[in-house]
Design a protein around this motif. Structure first.
Motif, PDB file in Angstrom:
ATOM      1  N   ASP A  12     -72.775   7.013  38.129  1.00 36.60           N
ATOM      2  CA  ASP A  12     -73.812   7.252  39.136  1.00 36.60           C
ATOM      3  C   ASP A  12     -73.478   6.528  40.437  1.00 36.60           C
ATOM      4  OD1 ASP A  12     -76.507   8.315  39.835  1.00 36.60           O
ATOM      5  OD2 ASP A  12     -77.000   6.184  39.994  1.00 36.60           O
ATOM      6  N   GLN A  13     -73.011   5.291  40.311  1.00 33.79           N
ATOM      7  CA  GLN A  13     -72.615   4.534  41.498  1.00 33.79           C
ATOM      8  C   GLN A  13     -71.428   5.203  42.183  1.00 33.79           C
ATOM      9  OE1 GLN A  13     -70.286   0.723  41.389  1.00 33.79           O
ATOM     10  NE2 GLN A  13     -72.230  -0.173  42.017  1.00 33.79           N
ATOM     11  N   LEU A  14     -70.491   5.700  41.382  1.00 32.60           N
ATOM     12  CA  LEU A  14     -69.319   6.376  41.933  1.00 32.60           C
ATOM     13  C   LEU A  14     -69.722   7.602  42.751  1.00 32.60           C
ATOM     14  CD1 LEU A  14     -66.179   6.708  41.979  1.00 32.60           C
ATOM     15  CD2 LEU A  14     -66.418   8.063  39.886  1.00 32.60           C
ATOM     16  N   LYS A  15     -70.701   8.332  42.237  1.00 30.49           N
ATOM     17  CA  LYS A  15     -71.149   9.554  42.921  1.00 30.49           C
ATOM     18  C   LYS A  15     -71.675   9.255  44.317  1.00 30.49           C
ATOM     19  CE  LYS A  15     -74.134  13.592  42.284  1.00 30.49           C
ATOM     20  NZ  LYS A  15     -75.137  14.252  41.402  1.00 30.49           N
ATOM     21  N   GLU A  45     -62.972   9.851  47.289  1.00 29.68           N
ATOM     22  CA  GLU A  45     -61.636  10.164  46.770  1.00 29.68           C
ATOM     23  C   GLU A  45     -61.383   9.482  45.418  1.00 29.68           C
ATOM     24  OE1 GLU A  45     -61.342   6.483  49.280  1.00 29.68           O
ATOM     25  OE2 GLU A  45     -62.262   8.458  49.520  1.00 29.68           O
ATOM     26  N   GLU A  46     -62.158   8.435  45.119  1.00 25.62           N
ATOM     27  CA  GLU A  46     -62.000   7.739  43.842  1.00 25.62           C
ATOM     28  C   GLU A  46     -62.396   8.617  42.654  1.00 25.62           C
ATOM     29  OE1 GLU A  46     -63.938   4.006  43.631  1.00 25.62           O
ATOM     30  OE2 GLU A  46     -62.852   3.132  45.320  1.00 25.62           O
ATOM     31  N   ILE A  47     -63.249   9.599  42.920  1.00 25.91           N
ATOM     32  CA  ILE A  47     -63.739  10.444  41.828  1.00 25.91           C
ATOM     33  C   ILE A  47     -62.590  11.189  41.166  1.00 25.91           C
ATOM     34  CG2 ILE A  47     -65.191  12.425  41.252  1.00 25.91           C
ATOM     35  CD1 ILE A  47     -67.094  11.495  43.513  1.00 25.91           C
ATOM     36  N   ARG A  48     -61.686  11.770  41.965  1.00 18.40           N
ATOM     37  CA  ARG A  48     -60.530  12.478  41.392  1.00 18.40           C
ATOM     38  C   ARG A  48     -59.602  11.497  40.661  1.00 18.40           C
ATOM     39  NH1 ARG A  48     -61.458  15.996  45.759  1.00 18.40           N
ATOM     40  NH2 ARG A  48     -60.517  14.508  47.219  1.00 18.40           N
ATOM     41  N   TYR A  49     -59.525  10.281  41.195  1.00 18.94           N
ATOM     42  CA  TYR A  49     -58.696   9.256  40.536  1.00 18.94           C
ATOM     43  C   TYR A  49     -59.206   8.970  39.130  1.00 18.94           C
ATOM     44  CZ  TYR A  49     -56.974   4.635  39.251  1.00 18.94           C
ATOM     45  OH  TYR A  49     -56.423   3.581  38.565  1.00 18.94           O
ATOM     46  N   TRP A  50     -60.533   8.779  39.004  1.00 17.58           N
ATOM     47  CA  TRP A  50     -61.097   8.442  37.697  1.00 17.58           C
ATOM     48  C   TRP A  50     -61.070   9.634  36.744  1.00 17.58           C
ATOM     49  CZ3 TRP A  50     -60.829   3.783  36.446  1.00 17.58           C
ATOM     50  CH2 TRP A  50     -61.078   2.754  37.368  1.00 17.58           C
ATOM     51  N   ALA A  66     -65.120  17.632  40.868  1.00 20.87           N
ATOM     52  CA  ALA A  66     -64.476  16.581  40.080  1.00 20.87           C
ATOM     53  C   ALA A  66     -65.512  15.685  39.411  1.00 20.87           C
ATOM     54  CB  ALA A  66     -63.555  15.757  40.981  1.00 20.87           C
ATOM     55  N   TRP A  67     -66.557  15.324  40.157  1.00 23.35           N
ATOM     56  CA  TRP A  67     -67.575  14.452  39.578  1.00 23.35           C
ATOM     57  C   TRP A  67     -68.328  15.164  38.451  1.00 23.35           C
ATOM     58  CZ3 TRP A  67     -72.688  14.104  38.402  1.00 23.35           C
ATOM     59  CH2 TRP A  67     -73.139  12.830  38.021  1.00 23.35           C
ATOM     60  N   ASN A  68     -68.704  16.409  38.701  1.00 21.44           N
ATOM     61  CA  ASN A  68     -69.424  17.168  37.668  1.00 21.44           C
ATOM     62  C   ASN A  68     -68.600  17.290  36.394  1.00 21.44           C
ATOM     63  OD1 ASN A  68     -71.712  17.577  39.212  1.00 21.44           O
ATOM     64  ND2 ASN A  68     -71.007  19.541  40.033  1.00 21.44           N
ATOM     65  N   ARG A  69     -67.317  17.502  36.555  1.00 23.97           N
ATOM     66  CA  ARG A  69     -66.443  17.630  35.384  1.00 23.97           C
ATOM     67  C   ARG A  69     -66.333  16.299  34.643  1.00 23.97           C
ATOM     68  NH1 ARG A  69     -60.336  20.098  35.578  1.00 23.97           N
ATOM     69  NH2 ARG A  69     -59.541  19.063  33.712  1.00 23.97           N
ATOM     70  N   LEU A  70     -66.193  15.210  35.399  1.00 20.53           N
ATOM     71  CA  LEU A  70     -66.101  13.884  34.781  1.00 20.53           C
ATOM     72  C   LEU A  70     -67.380  13.556  34.027  1.00 20.53           C
ATOM     73  CD1 LEU A  70     -64.497  11.290  34.381  1.00 20.53           C
ATOM     74  CD2 LEU A  70     -65.380  10.473  36.580  1.00 20.53           C
TER      75      LEU A  70
END
Length: 253
Positions: free
Chosen positions: A170-173, A179-184, A204-208
């Motif tokens: 949630d914090q990442l979002k 750009e960190e979202i694709r990294y994670w 990317a976030w939704n998939r993660l």
């Protein structure tokens, strides 16, 4: 009115989801176990039981009036009156709550197996009280309050770490570094890096999220450990859960 005596309770405060009110087999030595001297026992309808177990909304006024100041706890050999507390059962499950003087079930606990069986025996053959829930907002599950199905089958430790992972996601979002979202996501699923780099930040976030919000595995735990590193608040929770596991293993030897 029925009453139970000498009950051991392990309060979980501010928990809106019943899966976080741990069963006896998940109680820990460091939990603050308390003894209730006397408390009312009520058989209630399934809807109200679920309302109390899985929410923090106001309780029916009639229920509060029926149980007011009928619970006593002993502390340091002194008997203290509790404003609103009760053991409730739907005939198959049992829960204890204390409102701390408010009108919602702020603290909740399960019972030890022997006392749970006793509660069920005491209400056997009795009709459930018909308390009306006057106003109820439809509860919605979300990333910080996962649907019970997404926590099904997990241990106390796994649920705690999964909630920590969801907090980190949630914090990442909402971070300033999308750009960190694709990294994670690549850390989670390195095999699909070629396709991941073409995803939008939202995709990317939704998939993660969709791939991590179900079940729990070693991969989940590894991702969680990496994501919380360098964040003091999250690291404290992470370290606390691992210390508890170490203490438990030592106590078993």
């Amino acid at each position: 009115m029925l009453y139970m005596h000498d009950l051991w309770v392990n309060w979980f405060e501010g928990e809106e989801n019943g899966y976080n009110v741990c069963r006896f087999h998940e109680w820990r030595k460091e939990d603050g176990i308390e003894l209730i001297d006397q408390i009312p026992l009520l058989k209630v309808q399934e809807g109200l039981f679920n309302h109390i177990e899985n929410d923090l909304q106001d309780l029916p006024i009639a229920l509060l009036q029926d149980i007011q100041r009928k619970t006593y706890m002993k502390k340091n050999q002194e008997r203290h009156t509790i404003e609103y507390a009760a053991v409730i059962t739907n005939g198959t499950d049992v829960l204890v709550f204390d409102t701390l003087g408010y009108t919602s079930p702020v603290k909740k606990s399960r019972l030890i197996p022997r006392q749970e069986r006793l509660a069920l025996e005491m209400v056997q053959g009795k009709r459930a009280a018909n308390y009306i829930i006057e106003e109820s907002i439809q509860k919605e599950h979300h990333i910080l309050s996962l649907d019970p199905e997404k926590m099904s089958g997990l241990t106390r430790r796994e649920r705690q770490l999964k909630q920590l992972l969801m907090m980190a996601l949630d914090q990442l979002k909402h971070s300033d570094h999308p750009e960190e979202i694709r990294y994670w996501l690549t850390e989670w699923d390195p095999v699909h890096y070629p396709s991941i780099k073409d995803l939008t930040t939202e995709e990317a976030w939704n998939r993660l999220y969709e791939e991590t919000c179900h079940s729990w595995s070693k991969l989940h735990e590894e991702l969680c450990g990496k994501m919380v590193k360098g964040q003091p608040f999250f690291e404290t929770i992470w370290q606390g859960e691992h210390e508890k596991v170490t203490q438990h293993m030592k106590s078993q030897n």
